[in-house]
Design a protein around this motif. Structure first.
Motif, PDB file in Angstrom:
ATOM      1  N   GLY A   1     -18.429 -20.275 -21.426  1.00 52.81           N
ATOM      2  CA  GLY A   1     -18.940 -21.622 -21.142  1.00 52.81           C
ATOM      3  C   GLY A   1     -20.198 -21.861 -21.952  1.00 52.81           C
ATOM      4  N   PRO A   2     -20.301 -23.004 -22.672  1.00 48.26           N
ATOM      5  CA  PRO A   2     -21.388 -23.203 -23.646  1.00 48.26           C
ATOM      6  C   PRO A   2     -22.790 -23.221 -23.071  1.00 48.26           C
ATOM      7  CG  PRO A   2     -20.081 -25.213 -23.366  1.00 48.26           C
ATOM      8  CD  PRO A   2     -19.370 -24.143 -22.633  1.00 48.26           C
ATOM      9  N   ASP A   3     -22.957 -23.710 -21.838  1.00 47.94           N
ATOM     10  CA  ASP A   3     -24.317 -23.778 -21.264  1.00 47.94           C
ATOM     11  C   ASP A   3     -24.408 -22.982 -19.963  1.00 47.94           C
ATOM     12  OD1 ASP A   3     -25.344 -25.593 -23.221  1.00 47.94           O
ATOM     13  OD2 ASP A   3     -24.104 -27.135 -22.295  1.00 47.94           O
ATOM     14  N   SER A   4     -23.562 -22.004 -19.823  1.00 48.66           N
ATOM     15  CA  SER A   4     -23.481 -21.321 -18.521  1.00 48.66           C
ATOM     16  C   SER A   4     -24.530 -20.215 -18.399  1.00 48.66           C
ATOM     17  CB  SER A   4     -22.091 -20.710 -18.341  1.00 48.66           C
ATOM     18  OG  SER A   4     -21.890 -19.709 -19.323  1.00 48.66           O
ATOM     19  N   SER A   5     -24.794 -19.838 -17.154  1.00 41.15           N
ATOM     20  CA  SER A   5     -25.703 -18.708 -16.910  1.00 41.15           C
ATOM     21  C   SER A   5     -25.052 -17.420 -17.408  1.00 41.15           C
ATOM     22  CB  SER A   5     -26.013 -18.601 -15.418  1.00 41.15           C
ATOM     23  OG  SER A   5     -24.805 -18.480 -14.683  1.00 41.15           O
ATOM     24  N   ALA A   6     -23.710 -17.391 -17.366  1.00 42.21           N
ATOM     25  CA  ALA A   6     -22.983 -16.208 -17.859  1.00 42.21           C
ATOM     26  C   ALA A   6     -23.277 -15.973 -19.334  1.00 42.21           C
ATOM     27  CB  ALA A   6     -21.468 -16.389 -17.642  1.00 42.21           C
ATOM     28  N   LEU A   7     -23.315 -17.060 -20.119  1.00 40.19           N
ATOM     29  CA  LEU A   7     -23.574 -16.936 -21.559  1.00 40.19           C
ATOM     30  C   LEU A   7     -24.993 -16.413 -21.796  1.00 40.19           C
ATOM     31  CD1 LEU A   7     -22.417 -17.482 -24.434  1.00 40.19           C
ATOM     32  CD2 LEU A   7     -23.527 -19.711 -24.316  1.00 40.19           C
TER      33      LEU A   7
ATOM     34  N   SER B   1     -13.550 -33.165  -5.366  1.00 45.44           N
ATOM     35  CA  SER B   1     -13.793 -33.675  -6.710  1.00 45.44           C
ATOM     36  C   SER B   1     -15.124 -33.206  -7.296  1.00 45.44           C
ATOM     37  CB  SER B   1     -13.755 -35.210  -6.694  1.00 45.44           C
ATOM     38  OG  SER B   1     -14.299 -35.742  -7.866  1.00 45.44           O
ATOM     39  N   GLU B   2     -16.183 -33.339  -6.520  1.00 45.32           N
ATOM     40  CA  GLU B   2     -17.520 -33.050  -7.032  1.00 45.32           C
ATOM     41  C   GLU B   2     -17.656 -31.590  -7.470  1.00 45.32           C
ATOM     42  OE1 GLU B   2     -21.993 -33.412  -5.335  1.00 45.32           O
ATOM     43  OE2 GLU B   2     -20.591 -34.949  -4.621  1.00 45.32           O
ATOM     44  N   THR B   3     -17.120 -30.680  -6.645  1.00 51.29           N
ATOM     45  CA  THR B   3     -17.210 -29.235  -6.934  1.00 51.29           C
ATOM     46  C   THR B   3     -16.481 -28.895  -8.227  1.00 51.29           C
ATOM     47  OG1 THR B   3     -17.210 -28.812  -4.559  1.00 51.29           O
ATOM     48  CG2 THR B   3     -16.730 -26.927  -5.996  1.00 51.29           C
ATOM     49  N   ILE B   4     -15.237 -29.358  -8.326  1.00 55.82           N
ATOM     50  CA  ILE B   4     -14.402 -28.986  -9.486  1.00 55.82           C
ATOM     51  C   ILE B   4     -14.899 -29.684 -10.756  1.00 55.82           C
ATOM     52  CG2 ILE B   4     -12.036 -28.952 -10.410  1.00 55.82           C
ATOM     53  CD1 ILE B   4     -12.589 -26.998  -8.069  1.00 55.82           C
ATOM     54  N   TYR B   5     -15.428 -30.893 -10.620  1.00 56.57           N
ATOM     55  CA  TYR B   5     -15.949 -31.606 -11.801  1.00 56.57           C
ATOM     56  C   TYR B   5     -17.073 -30.798 -12.451  1.00 56.57           C
ATOM     57  CZ  TYR B   5     -18.017 -35.394 -14.620  1.00 56.57           C
ATOM     58  OH  TYR B   5     -18.520 -36.155 -15.647  1.00 56.57           O
ATOM     59  N   LYS B   6     -17.981 -30.248 -11.603  1.00 54.43           N
ATOM     60  CA  LYS B   6     -19.087 -29.435 -12.126  1.00 54.43           C
ATOM     61  C   LYS B   6     -18.550 -28.202 -12.849  1.00 54.43           C
ATOM     62  CE  LYS B   6     -22.683 -30.599  -8.773  1.00 54.43           C
ATOM     63  NZ  LYS B   6     -23.221 -30.181  -7.477  1.00 54.43           N
ATOM     64  N   GLU B   7     -17.555 -27.542 -12.237  1.00 52.75           N
ATOM     65  CA  GLU B   7     -16.986 -26.330 -12.842  1.00 52.75           C
ATOM     66  C   GLU B   7     -16.314 -26.659 -14.184  1.00 52.75           C
ATOM     67  OE1 GLU B   7     -15.877 -24.197  -8.559  1.00 52.75           O
ATOM     68  OE2 GLU B   7     -14.290 -24.569 -10.038  1.00 52.75           O
ATOM     69  N   VAL B   8     -15.538 -27.729 -14.190  1.00 53.47           N
ATOM     70  CA  VAL B   8     -14.784 -28.114 -15.387  1.00 53.47           C
ATOM     71  C   VAL B   8     -15.730 -28.483 -16.531  1.00 53.47           C
ATOM     72  CG1 VAL B   8     -13.282 -29.951 -16.319  1.00 53.47           C
ATOM     73  CG2 VAL B   8     -12.643 -28.764 -14.218  1.00 53.47           C
ATOM     74  N   ARG B   9     -16.821 -29.182 -16.188  1.00 51.82           N
ATOM     75  CA  ARG B   9     -17.791 -29.590 -17.226  1.00 51.82           C
ATOM     76  C   ARG B   9     -18.494 -28.396 -17.858  1.00 51.82           C
ATOM     77  NH1 ARG B   9     -21.363 -34.818 -17.268  1.00 51.82           N
ATOM     78  NH2 ARG B   9     -21.531 -33.955 -19.326  1.00 51.82           N
ATOM     79  N   ASN B  10     -18.474 -27.262 -17.176  1.00 49.94           N
ATOM     80  CA  ASN B  10     -19.106 -26.050 -17.713  1.00 49.94           C
ATOM     81  C   ASN B  10     -18.185 -25.274 -18.653  1.00 49.94           C
ATOM     82  OD1 ASN B  10     -21.749 -26.088 -16.776  1.00 49.94           O
ATOM     83  ND2 ASN B  10     -21.127 -25.425 -14.734  1.00 49.94           N
TER      84      ASN B  10
ATOM     85  N   PHE C   1     -15.942 -24.937 -22.222  1.00 47.01           N
ATOM     86  CA  PHE C   1     -16.111 -25.412 -23.600  1.00 47.01           C
ATOM     87  C   PHE C   1     -15.215 -26.614 -23.867  1.00 47.01           C
ATOM     88  CE2 PHE C   1     -15.581 -25.590 -28.145  1.00 47.01           C
ATOM     89  CZ  PHE C   1     -16.800 -25.189 -28.655  1.00 47.01           C
ATOM     90  N   CYS C   2     -13.960 -26.529 -23.412  1.00 45.88           N
ATOM     91  CA  CYS C   2     -12.977 -27.570 -23.706  1.00 45.88           C
ATOM     92  C   CYS C   2     -13.386 -28.927 -23.135  1.00 45.88           C
ATOM     93  CB  CYS C   2     -11.607 -27.172 -23.162  1.00 45.88           C
ATOM     94  SG  CYS C   2     -10.295 -28.341 -23.573  1.00 45.88           S
ATOM     95  N   PHE C   3     -13.987 -28.918 -21.947  1.00 43.23           N
ATOM     96  CA  PHE C   3     -14.272 -30.191 -21.259  1.00 43.23           C
ATOM     97  C   PHE C   3     -15.766 -30.457 -21.105  1.00 43.23           C
ATOM     98  CE2 PHE C   3     -10.095 -28.709 -19.840  1.00 43.23           C
ATOM     99  CZ  PHE C   3      -9.318 -29.772 -20.295  1.00 43.23           C
ATOM    100  N   GLN C   4     -16.573 -29.863 -21.984  1.00 42.68           N
ATOM    101  CA  GLN C   4     -18.023 -30.050 -21.870  1.00 42.68           C
ATOM    102  C   GLN C   4     -18.423 -31.508 -22.058  1.00 42.68           C
ATOM    103  OE1 GLN C   4     -20.136 -28.287 -25.372  1.00 42.68           O
ATOM    104  NE2 GLN C   4     -18.097 -27.723 -26.051  1.00 42.68           N
ATOM    105  N   GLY C   5     -17.598 -32.301 -22.752  1.00 42.93           N
ATOM    106  CA  GLY C   5     -17.957 -33.694 -23.010  1.00 42.93           C
ATOM    107  C   GLY C   5     -17.219 -34.689 -22.146  1.00 42.93           C
ATOM    108  N   ILE C   6     -16.524 -34.224 -21.102  1.00 44.86           N
ATOM    109  CA  ILE C   6     -15.744 -35.143 -20.254  1.00 44.86           C
ATOM    110  C   ILE C   6     -16.687 -36.093 -19.508  1.00 44.86           C
ATOM    111  CG2 ILE C   6     -15.617 -33.541 -18.285  1.00 44.86           C
ATOM    112  CD1 ILE C   6     -12.762 -34.585 -17.780  1.00 44.86           C
TER     113      ILE C   6
END
Length: 821
Positions: free
Chosen positions: A208-214, A420-429, A431-436
């Motif tokens: 994930g491009p901006d994740s704590s994991a990275l 919705s709110e929970t999964i939206y945050k996960e999905v935005r993290n 790489f593929c959907f960082q700009g959704i």
């Protein structure tokens, strides 16, 4: 410095095997046990599996000091592999470590090959260590109570990450990881990758491009010097006019001594038909190999493939003729030598195949390059340079694959539902959907609940319900069952039946080729000139045509194209033909007769030159352009140029292309100076002109079928009762036309066009190529006859009209005529 006790456990185990752990293995153990995420880059056969199974087991020992007496059941680690065939070897390595260290940890496999009984057992009791595929991981996410299954999972390893990256299976993996990161607090994510250029980006996509994991991750490279020796098989006599297919089997006598002096040799071909032909010809010429030679490709049944793999390990086979089915991961110690028949078109694929020989740390990999036509020796020279420079391709990740996201959201709705709110945050993290955007997300949710805007009156598209507390959930058992059957992103390419309008059957042809034709276009097939009328329910309707101007079908096996890195290396090697003879590679020197003749008839271009050749024949006026960019770019560039020329004057062309250039053939002479003066190679208005030059709507329509299947708009049928491709196509075409007419802002409809241009036509590469050409000096040579460079293109036109025997005779006569001039 005092060693951690568990490092001693690991090093003792290695010592018992008479092995010594590599520095990269120790680095990986340390980083993992410190709680870090990471990407491990190491060559095949270097011990990557032990680099990550060991710290997973050591971590378990660390947290369970009484592990020898007490064993707490439950899933502790997941190993994702792109190939089911690799699962058994990975399982053997894991079991060996877990058993030898006395942990009692169980190891299981979950893939498409796993029996129903085994799955039922796993449902009751998950193994401690699970080996699975991206598809099977999503099937687990589609199971009620999946959070309990995964909550104690401490590690996920994604093997062969370079194979998943740059595909929708990679997107599927990204989404699966985004969910598991939230479920398991102590999860460590690791990727393993061999040949890849953009390692840093690969790590970003994985974590994930901006994740704590990275931020808490490492990139570990195994600096193991791997000696790869490339030996080109150079024909003793070189023809001045090369053509595709004139070498290949003629060099079979050169291959036999190679097979005889090695314990086991793998002969890699690029297509299944080529694999079959080489296998038959070797046995025909050398019947003494009966029982000692085998064949391995994707169309052969699983049992036979497994038997061949085991026979290689047992050293009971002298040679195996194979395709990419043996490219990945499989560890065959007895393989000493690899022969590559024809160009691989890419560096990574070539290195992957080279690595199948000497598949042990420190051992030399030997690969022979056998050209199927003379100019492929330029490619061999380029691959020599790639090995010297450690050059390798990037893998380009997908962005905004909304079809995969819709499938994933349905998966979550089928199991326990999602907010919705929970999964939206996960999905935005990811790489593929960082700009959704919020707007796109809302559209996707509406699509799941109501169907799309233009389908709201049809209940079958309303799959997910929203409960009072905002939970998105599938309650219909039928919808849930159908969805589970269809989880995955691999959709097959279709063959279309070719028929006369009045019903006569001619044969089958790949839809990739047909999808680019417009009504009235003429193509050569089964020795006839056919005019394309329409596609109706997976049938191509045609009629006979007397027109000379035709298109030649591009077949799937022959569609492999140069990667961007390979094209650049190839151009540099070609330019080296202008250097002093002593500074040239053996391969370039061997082509001296071809280059000398090319200089007599035309030129061999230098780095700052762009060559255009024209000449006349009884077929018409030939106009040939040489970008040396690979067939995919040439196909798009040829179509673009012919469209732009047609704006200047009404003229029709027949287009042919190969990896070196493309040809526009017409019955009228073309003023090349006019093309140069009007700057027709400009990148201005590229997207619009490209859309108009190709039948982009038809191409997008074909692409949309895959998107419709992946997103769940279309159901492909239950196992053993699959829906026929023609029904899938007609259903998706109907939906495509509805969206085009009434809902052009539909995200799936727009995605079809995006994928057509970005992935099929490689618009980005085309733009770069045009930019490079724009800076070169145009050299226009009016030739009296075909040149050595143009000859492969000219002869490829004849291929569809003549049988192979007649083709060879015809070409021999052409060469004799050209050499006498």
């Amino acid at each position: 410095m005092k060693k951690e006790p568990n490092y001693i456990i690991a090093e003792d185990w290695f010592a018992q095997q008479n092995w010594k752990p590599f520095a990269f293995q120790k680095q990986t153990w340390k980083a993992f046990l410190q709680g870090k995420h990471g990407l491990l880059n190491a060559p095949t056969g270097s011990g990557k599996t032990y680099a990550l199974w060991f710290p997973i087991v050591l971590d378990y020992i660390n947290h369970h000091p009484d592990y020898k007496t007490t064993h707490k059941r439950g899933l502790k680690a997941i190993w994702i592999t792109p190939l089911r065939a690799l699962s058994h070897e990975i399982k053997q390595s894991a079991e060996r470590v877990a058993h030898d260290l006395g942990t009692g940890l169980t190891v299981g496999i979950r893939s498409g090959d796993t029996s129903t009984n085994e799955r039922a057992k796993q449902k009751r009791n998950m193994p401690d260590l699970l080996i699975t595929t991206p598809e099977s991981l999503h099937l687990l996410l589609a199971t009620k109570g999946y959070a309990n299954t995964f909550k104690h999972c401490s590690a996920i390893v994604v093997d062969e990450w370079h194979e998943l990256l740059g595909s929708k299976r990679g997107v599927q993996t990204e989404l699966g990881l985004s969910r598991l990161k939230s479920i398991s607090e102590n999860l460590r994510i690791w990727g393993i990758s061999a040949t890849i250029g953009n390692l840093e980006q690969a790590r970003q996509v994985l974590l994930g491009p901006d994740s704590s994991a990275l931020k808490n991750s490492v990139l570990i490279k195994a600096n193991l010097p791997k000696k790869i020796t490339v030996k080109s098989i150079i024909p003793s006599t070189m023809e001045t006019f090369p053509w595709r297919g004139h070498l290949g089997l003629r060099l079979l006598p050169e291959v036999i001594p190679i097979i005889n002096k090695s314990r086991t040799t793998l002969l890699f071909t690029n297509t299944r038909s080529q694999c079959e032909i080489w296998f038959q010809k070797i046995l025909e010429k050398h019947p003494e190999y009966a029982g000692e030679i085998a064949m391995h490709h994707g169309s052969i049944n699983k049992e036979t493939r497994q038997w061949v793999e085991q026979a290689i390990r047992n050293e009971s086979l002298k040679a195996v003729v194979c395709t990419s089915s043996l490219d990945l991961g499989v560890d065959f110690a007895p393989v000493e030598t690899v022969v590559q028949i024809g160009g691989t078109k890419g560096i990574a694929r070539f290195l992957q195949r080279a690595g199948r020989s000497g598949h042990r740390p420190g051992e030399e990999s030997v690969i022979y390059f056998l050209p199927t036509h003379a100019l492929e020796l330029v490619e061999a020279s380029a691959l020599q340079q790639a090995v010297k420079k450690n050059a390798v391709e990037d893998r380009i990740p997908y962005l905004n694959s909304f079809d995969v996201l819709l499938q994933y959201l349905t998966t979550l709705a089928v199991s326990d539902g999602f907010y919705s709110e929970t999964i939206y945050k996960e999905v935005r993290n990811t790489f593929c959907f960082q700009g959704i955007s919020e707007e796109q997300w809302q559209w996707l949710l509406n699509f799941l609940v109501l169907g799309s805007q233009s389908l709201q009156s049809y209940d079958e598209y309303k799959k997910v319900e929203v409960e009072e507390d905002g939970l998105f959930k599938v309650h219909n058992r039928g919808i849930a069952m159908r969805h589970r059957f269809q989880i995955g992103t691999i959709v097959g390419d279709a063959n279309l039946t070719v028929r006369y309008q009045k019903g006569g059957y001619i044969g089958t042809i790949e839809e990739y080729f047909i999808s680019k034709l417009k009504a009235g276009d003429v193509f050569t097939f089964a020795g006839r000139n056919l005019e394309f009328i329409r596609i109706k329910q997976m049938q191509v309707h045609v009629r006979n045509s007397n027109k000379k101007s035709t298109k030649v079908p591009a077949w799937m096996g022959g569609r492999m194209t140069f990667s961007a890195q390979m094209s650049e290396l190839l151009r540099n090697e070609l330019y080296s033909a202008s250097l002093p003879f002593s500074d040239q590679s053996i391969e370039i020197r061997s082509l001296k007769t071809i280059f000398d003749k090319q200089r007599v008839d035309s030129i061999v271009p230098k780095p700052d030159e762009f060559l255009i050749e024209t000449f006349e024949s009884h077929d018409g006026h030939h106009h040939i352009f040489y970008p040396f960019e690979g067939r995919a770019v040439h196909e798009a560039m040829g179509s673009l140029l012919s469209y732009r020329i047609s704006l200047l004057s009404p003229i029709t062309f027949s287009l042919a292309f190969n990896d070196y250039g493309f040809e526009l053939l017409s019955d009228q002479k073309l003023d090349i100076q006019e093309i140069i003066d009007n700057n027709l190679f400009t990148t201005d208005f590229l997207f619009d002109d490209l859309q108009k030059s190709l039948n982009s709507t038809e191409m997008a329509k074909r692409k949309f079928r895959d998107i419709a299947v992946i997103s769940g708009l279309i159901f492909t049928g239950y196992p053993e009762k699959g829906i026929k491709m023609k029904h899938l196509q007609s259903s998706s075409q109907l939906l495509f036309d509805v969206f085009k007419e009434y809902e052009s802002d539909n995200l799936l409809y727009q995605q079809a066009y995006t994928e057509t241009f970005e992935h099929q036509l490689e618009e980005g590469r085309l733009r770069l190529a045009l930019g490079r050409i724009d800076e070169q000096k145009f050299i226009w040579k009016h030739c009296g006859q075909p040149t050595p460079f143009s000859f492969p293109l000219i002869t490829d036109r004849l291929r569809e009209k003549l049988s192979s025997e007649k083709l060879a005779d015809r070409i021999k006569r052409m060469i004799a005529k050209l050499q006498n001039k």
